[in-house]
Design a protein around this motif. Structure first.
Motif, mmCIF file in Angstrom:
data_model
loop_
_atom_site.group_PDB
_atom_site.id
_atom_site.type_symbol
_atom_site.label_atom_id
_atom_site.label_comp_id
_atom_site.label_asym_id
_atom_site.label_seq_id
_atom_site.Cartn_x
_atom_site.Cartn_y
_atom_site.Cartn_z
ATOM 1 N N TRP A 6 0.874 -1.180 0.000
ATOM 2 C CA TRP A 6 0.000 0.000 0.000
ATOM 3 C C TRP A 6 0.909 1.228 0.000
ATOM 4 C CZ3 TRP A 6 -5.022 2.029 1.090
ATOM 5 C CH2 TRP A 6 -6.051 1.099 1.093
ATOM 6 N N SER B 93 -0.316 -1.695 -4.426
ATOM 7 C CA SER B 93 -1.768 -1.741 -4.285
ATOM 8 C C SER B 93 -2.289 -0.363 -3.939
ATOM 9 C CB SER B 93 -2.149 -2.735 -3.179
ATOM 10 O OG SER B 93 -3.551 -2.757 -3.023
ATOM 11 N N ASN B 94 -3.353 0.040 -4.602
ATOM 12 C CA ASN B 94 -3.972 1.355 -4.384
ATOM 13 C C ASN B 94 -3.006 2.487 -4.698
ATOM 14 O OD1 ASN B 94 -6.505 0.248 -3.298
ATOM 15 N ND2 ASN B 94 -5.188 -0.447 -1.636
ATOM 16 N N GLN C 286 -2.798 -3.479 -7.570
ATOM 17 C CA GLN C 286 -4.095 -4.034 -7.151
ATOM 18 C C GLN C 286 -4.968 -2.884 -6.654
ATOM 19 O OE1 GLN C 286 -5.536 -6.751 -3.515
ATOM 20 N NE2 GLN C 286 -4.112 -7.825 -4.833
ATOM 21 N N TYR D 194 -9.918 -5.626 -7.062
ATOM 22 C CA TYR D 194 -10.510 -6.199 -5.854
ATOM 23 C C TYR D 194 -11.813 -5.487 -5.534
ATOM 24 C CZ TYR D 194 -8.806 -2.308 -2.855
ATOM 25 O OH TYR D 194 -8.558 -1.088 -2.293
ATOM 26 N N HIS D 195 -12.615 -6.080 -4.654
ATOM 27 C CA HIS D 195 -13.895 -5.503 -4.226
ATOM 28 C C HIS D 195 -14.896 -5.425 -5.376
ATOM 29 C CE1 HIS D 195 -14.472 -4.645 -0.132
ATOM 30 N NE2 HIS D 195 -14.890 -3.413 -0.210
ATOM 31 N N GLY D 196 -14.842 -6.423 -6.273
ATOM 32 C CA GLY D 196 -15.715 -6.412 -7.448
ATOM 33 C C GLY D 196 -17.190 -6.296 -7.108
ATOM 34 N N MET D 197 -17.578 -6.824 -5.943
ATOM 35 C CA MET D 197 -18.995 -6.784 -5.551
ATOM 36 C C MET D 197 -19.349 -5.489 -4.820
ATOM 37 S SD MET D 197 -19.788 -9.665 -6.823
ATOM 38 C CE MET D 197 -18.693 -10.927 -7.469
ATOM 39 N N ALA E 257 -23.534 -11.381 -9.708
ATOM 40 C CA ALA E 257 -22.095 -11.603 -9.487
ATOM 41 C C ALA E 257 -21.420 -12.018 -10.797
ATOM 42 C CB ALA E 257 -21.896 -12.679 -8.422
ATOM 43 N N LYS F 82 -13.986 -13.124 -3.763
ATOM 44 C CA LYS F 82 -13.920 -13.806 -2.468
ATOM 45 C C LYS F 82 -15.307 -14.263 -2.051
ATOM 46 C CE LYS F 82 -14.872 -13.603 1.963
ATOM 47 N NZ LYS F 82 -16.142 -13.194 2.586
ATOM 48 N N THR F 83 -15.407 -15.506 -1.606
ATOM 49 C CA THR F 83 -16.647 -15.971 -0.998
ATOM 50 C C THR F 83 -16.328 -17.101 -0.034
ATOM 51 O OG1 THR F 83 -18.815 -16.978 -1.369
ATOM 52 C CG2 THR F 83 -17.117 -17.503 -2.988
ATOM 53 N N VAL F 84 -17.113 -17.234 1.019
ATOM 54 C CA VAL F 84 -16.951 -18.368 1.940
ATOM 55 C C VAL F 84 -17.793 -19.553 1.468
ATOM 56 C CG1 VAL F 84 -16.448 -16.930 3.956
ATOM 57 C CG2 VAL F 84 -18.820 -17.553 3.464
ATOM 58 N N ARG G 138 -21.100 -20.523 -4.331
ATOM 59 C CA ARG G 138 -20.838 -19.220 -4.960
ATOM 60 C C ARG G 138 -19.488 -19.201 -5.673
ATOM 61 N NH1 ARG G 138 -22.884 -14.922 -0.359
ATOM 62 N NH2 ARG G 138 -25.090 -15.012 -0.884
ATOM 63 N N GLU H 8 -20.133 -20.705 -8.941
ATOM 64 C CA GLU H 8 -20.905 -19.734 -9.744
ATOM 65 C C GLU H 8 -19.966 -18.643 -10.296
ATOM 66 O OE1 GLU H 8 -24.116 -17.994 -7.418
ATOM 67 O OE2 GLU H 8 -23.804 -16.078 -8.444
ATOM 68 N N ASN H 9 -19.079 -18.158 -9.435
ATOM 69 C CA ASN H 9 -18.202 -17.048 -9.834
ATOM 70 C C ASN H 9 -17.155 -17.469 -10.863
ATOM 71 O OD1 ASN H 9 -19.697 -15.673 -7.988
ATOM 72 N ND2 ASN H 9 -18.056 -15.297 -6.526
HETATM 73 N N1 NAP Z 1 -5.435 -4.487 -1.702
HETATM 74 C C1 NAP Z 1 -6.445 -4.073 -0.967
HETATM 75 O O1 NAP Z 1 -6.455 -2.953 -0.464
HETATM 76 C C2 NAP Z 1 -7.638 -4.987 -0.782
HETATM 77 C C3 NAP Z 1 -8.791 -4.496 -0.170
HETATM 78 C C4 NAP Z 1 -9.908 -5.341 -0.045
HETATM 79 C C5 NAP Z 1 -9.837 -6.656 -0.509
HETATM 80 N N2 NAP Z 1 -8.686 -7.099 -1.084
HETATM 81 C C6 NAP Z 1 -8.584 -8.498 -1.574
HETATM 82 O O2 NAP Z 1 -9.525 -8.704 -2.608
HETATM 83 C C7 NAP Z 1 -9.984 -10.049 -2.557
HETATM 84 C C8 NAP Z 1 -11.466 -10.048 -2.760
HETATM 85 O O3 NAP Z 1 -12.102 -9.535 -1.596
HETATM 86 P P1 NAP Z 1 -13.315 -8.538 -1.677
HETATM 87 O O4 NAP Z 1 -13.771 -8.193 -0.318
HETATM 88 O O5 NAP Z 1 -12.926 -7.423 -2.563
HETATM 89 O O6 NAP Z 1 -14.400 -9.545 -2.303
HETATM 90 P P2 NAP Z 1 -15.556 -9.447 -3.364
HETATM 91 O O7 NAP Z 1 -15.262 -10.446 -4.410
HETATM 92 O O8 NAP Z 1 -15.879 -8.037 -3.760
HETATM 93 O O9 NAP Z 1 -16.771 -10.066 -2.473
HETATM 94 C C9 NAP Z 1 -17.417 -9.360 -1.446
HETATM 95 C C10 NAP Z 1 -18.569 -10.165 -0.899
HETATM 96 O O10 NAP Z 1 -19.448 -10.580 -1.948
HETATM 97 C C11 NAP Z 1 -20.026 -11.821 -1.589
HETATM 98 N N3 NAP Z 1 -20.149 -12.667 -2.791
HETATM 99 C C12 NAP Z 1 -19.146 -13.196 -3.533
HETATM 100 N N4 NAP Z 1 -19.654 -13.908 -4.552
HETATM 101 C C13 NAP Z 1 -21.010 -13.831 -4.446
HETATM 102 C C14 NAP Z 1 -22.082 -14.357 -5.185
HETATM 103 N N5 NAP Z 1 -21.869 -15.120 -6.259
HETATM 104 N N6 NAP Z 1 -23.361 -14.078 -4.799
HETATM 105 C C15 NAP Z 1 -23.586 -13.315 -3.718
HETATM 106 N N7 NAP Z 1 -22.608 -12.778 -2.959
HETATM 107 C C16 NAP Z 1 -21.326 -13.045 -3.321
HETATM 108 C C17 NAP Z 1 -19.108 -12.504 -0.596
HETATM 109 O O11 NAP Z 1 -19.889 -12.928 0.522
HETATM 110 P P3 NAP Z 1 -19.819 -14.464 1.005
HETATM 111 O O12 NAP Z 1 -18.419 -14.737 1.394
HETATM 112 O O13 NAP Z 1 -20.797 -14.479 2.174
HETATM 113 O O14 NAP Z 1 -20.284 -15.319 -0.157
HETATM 114 C C18 NAP Z 1 -18.102 -11.431 -0.203
HETATM 115 O O15 NAP Z 1 -18.104 -11.177 1.174
HETATM 116 C C19 NAP Z 1 -9.547 -10.636 -1.223
HETATM 117 O O16 NAP Z 1 -8.599 -11.618 -1.480
HETATM 118 C C20 NAP Z 1 -8.941 -9.480 -0.477
HETATM 119 O O17 NAP Z 1 -7.771 -9.843 0.227
HETATM 120 C C21 NAP Z 1 -7.602 -6.296 -1.247
#
Ligand code: NAP
Length: 204
Positions: free
Chosen positions: A31, A60-61, A82, A108-111, A134, A152-154, A158, A161-162
């Motif tokens: 960062w 990143s950023n 990133q 990142y943070h696509g959602m 998604a 990211k998803t737990v 999903r 699906e992704n």
């Molecule tokens: N460099 C940086 O500053 C930075 C900052 C943030 C994140 N990141 C990285 O980016 C990666 C992605 O993380 P993100 O938080 O940005 O994730 P994201 O892909 O934007 O997902 C955010 C949320 O969407 C939900 N989701 C995912 N797929 C879905 C689906 N098909 N249907 C419904 N909900 C869905 C997930 O909930 P569920 O888990 O409940 O399914 C997840 O909590 C991580 O590895 C993280 O380390 C980097």
């Protein structure tokens, strides 16, 4: 955040590797932080790479100006920048600059922290395509030239699906509809003291 100075940084890398039970990681990103000169930050990244503790280094950023500085100061290639990237952010400036410099953009943070799921435009595109929101969001990100897309998803369902987004394409009109959703204040990940200013300040 207290580990940006090179000596603390090197200690923190060893601590992280020990916690991860590995002797190296594939990619390490930084960062931006004003409190420590960029030359020291990039020097420390290069040092751990030379020591074999990371295979590749990136940022990143980083704004385009910071990214250019990092590239200039780094001995090893800066392989990626990133950045937060979702329908509510226009990333054309950083994507353009990264492309010219041969740096991959990682999205990142696509959602958009769940905000995509309440957007009627995206719901419409998804419904017409017979896909989930998604899936169309990820499909659009993948179409950006040179972009690596994180998701990211737990939920195993999903995750499947992704991943199922390589058998359809979005039309020019659908891509234009996506671009129309970007706003100047669309940035979500903006921690005080760490959020970069400059071209990123408007979310680009
Ligand atoms: N460099 C940086 O500053 C930075 C900052 C943030 C994140 N990141 C990285 O980016 C990666 C992605 O993380 P993100 O938080 O940005 O994730 P994201 O892909 O934007 O997902 C955010 C949320 O969407 C939900 N989701 C995912 N797929 C879905 C689906 N098909 N249907 C419904 N909900 C869905 C997930 O909930 P569920 O888990 O409940 O399914 C997840 O909590 C991580 O590895 C993280 O380390 C980097």
């Amino acid at each position: 955040m207290e580990n940006y100075r090179p000596d603390a940084f090197l200690r923190s890398i060893d601590e992280s590797l020990s916690k991860l039970r590995t002797d190296h990681v594939d990619l390490l990103l930084h960062w931006p932080r004003d409190a420590v000169p960029l030359v020291e930050q990039i020097g420390a990244l290069n040092m751990v790479r030379k020591a074999g503790k990371v295979r590749h280094i990136g940022v990143s950023n980083f704004t385009t100006a910071l990214m250019a500085g990092a590239i200039r100061l780094s001995e090893a290639p800066i392989v990626t920048n990133q950045v937060e990237y979702h329908p509510h952010l226009d990333r054309s400036v950083v994507i353009g600059a990264a492309g010219e410099a041969g740096v991959a953009v990682t999205a990142y943070h696509g959602m958009a922290d769940g905000r995509v799921f309440t957007d009627p435009v995206l719901a419409g595109i998804a419904a017409r395509r017979g896909r989930s929101v998604a899936q169309v969001v990820l499909r659009r990100l993948i179409r950006q030239k040179g972009a690596v897309v994180l998701s990211k998803t737990v939920s195993p369902a999903r995750a499947a699906e992704n991943l199922a987004v390589f058998d359809f394409a979005l039309s020019r009109q659908e891509m234009a509809a996506f671009h129309g959703l970007a706003t100047a204040d669309g940035r979500i990940v903006s921690p005080p003291g760490l959020a970069p200013t400059g071209d990123d300040a408007t979310g680009r």
